[in-house]
Design a protein around this motif. Structure first.
Motif: not given
Length: 322
Positions: A47, A230-231, A233
């Motif tokens: 992250y 999130n996915y 990215n």
């Protein structure tokens, strides 16, 4: 088929949204690449991109695009708004070619053209927006058996993808990440449309935020968006942007149109010829995306040099040469 004023507003907002979202793919990818040079890549679960200004610039651009998209769903049916995402494919693929040096072959250009032609075909035959007077009407549509079954199937498939297939083949099979984003995206759009309708009616003088249904749809939008980000990215950091964008578009469009058909029954007001034309338009989009996917590396292939055969020199008088 002519546009109503609501459909026209939805069309303008959707086009603007595609331009912003297409640009955001490139800006975010640039940020992800910079962050990957300093820490754990997003594709490996890192992250570090959260500390990268370029990634945040891409997020702001995407948010602006999503707000325009959000507003478009309040005015026009999903079958009209969603296919216009093809413009974001064209924009992101062209920018990736010039900025990220992800080469787009001539057949990729043809694939983009096919995506646009298919999208225009769908848009020109899209149904008119359904008249809804309260968010409670949307709630009634969302709690009908057909859409409840669809929602349960989506949640189950997404859970299987996340807990079983992401650890095993997420790094090698793009469809895993994109499948999660697309399936959840279809639920996001239905909830976005509900919240958009609630805002539209509230601004018209009929406050819809006194109903718990509006807040329920709002929570669903936030939860689904966080999961998608999130996915998405991970997909952008692992795979070529020029391929991620069109594949995500086709899968997202497929599931969104399916969800809209089940929940809002968009095709009930159309005849067989209109539906067939829309199906043909969507097949054209699929063909364009397939062409983009199959030719994505054609411009980047390094030609293999033939092996150099070194032979011993022989005298011409050798018996083998007589």
């Amino acid at each position: 088929m002519g546009f109503s004023s609501d459909n026209l507003h939805g069309l303008i907002l959707a086009v603007s949204s595609s331009i912003f979202i297409g640009s955001s793919f490139i800006i975010k990818k640039k940020g992800l690449k910079k962050a990957g040079n300093r820490g754990t890549r997003a594709g490996s679960g890192g992250y570090s991109y959260l500390y990268e200004p370029w990634w945040w610039a891409g997020m702001v651009t995407m948010i602006v695009g999503e707000i325009a998209n959000f507003a478009a769903y309040a005015y026009a049916p999903a079958i009209l708004v969603t296919p216009l995402g093809a413009l974001s494919i064209i924009f992101s693929a062209v920018l990736a070619h010039f900025i990220l040096e992800e080469k787009l072959h001539i057949f990729g250009v043809l694939g983009c053209v096919l995506c646009v032609v298919g999208s225009v075909t769908i848009v020109l035959h899209a149904p008119q927006e359904r008249s809804i007077q309260s968010v409670k009407e949307v709630w009634q549509l969302a709690t009908e058996p057909g859409f409840i079954v669809y929602t349960c199937v989506v949640v189950l498939v997404v859970a299987v993808l996340i807990f079983r297939y992401v650890p095993r083949c997420g790094q090698t099979h793009m469809v895993v990440y994109i499948g999660i984003c697309s399936l959840m995206g279809s639920l996001t759009v239905m909830s976005v449309k509900a919240v958009g309708i609630a805002l539209k009616l509230s601004f018209s003088g009929s406050n819809q935020f006194i109903y718990f249904q509006t807040w329920f749809f709002t929570v669903v939008v936030i939860a689904c968006c966080l999961l998608q980000i999130n996915y998405l990215n991970m997909a952008l950091d692992t795979f070529n942007t020029a391929v991620v964008s069109p594949v995500y578009y086709v899968m997202f469009t497929t599931f969104t149109i399916l969800a809209s058909m089940i929940m809002f029954k968009d095709w009930d007001s159309q005849d067989a010829s209109q539906i067939a034309t829309e199906v043909c338009g969507f097949i054209t989009i699929l063909a364009g995306t397939f062409l983009l996917h199959k030719t994505k590396d054609m411009g980047n292939v390094t030609p293999v040099q033939p092996p150099v055969i070194i032979s011993e020199s022989r005298d011409c008088s050798d018996s083998n040469y007589r």
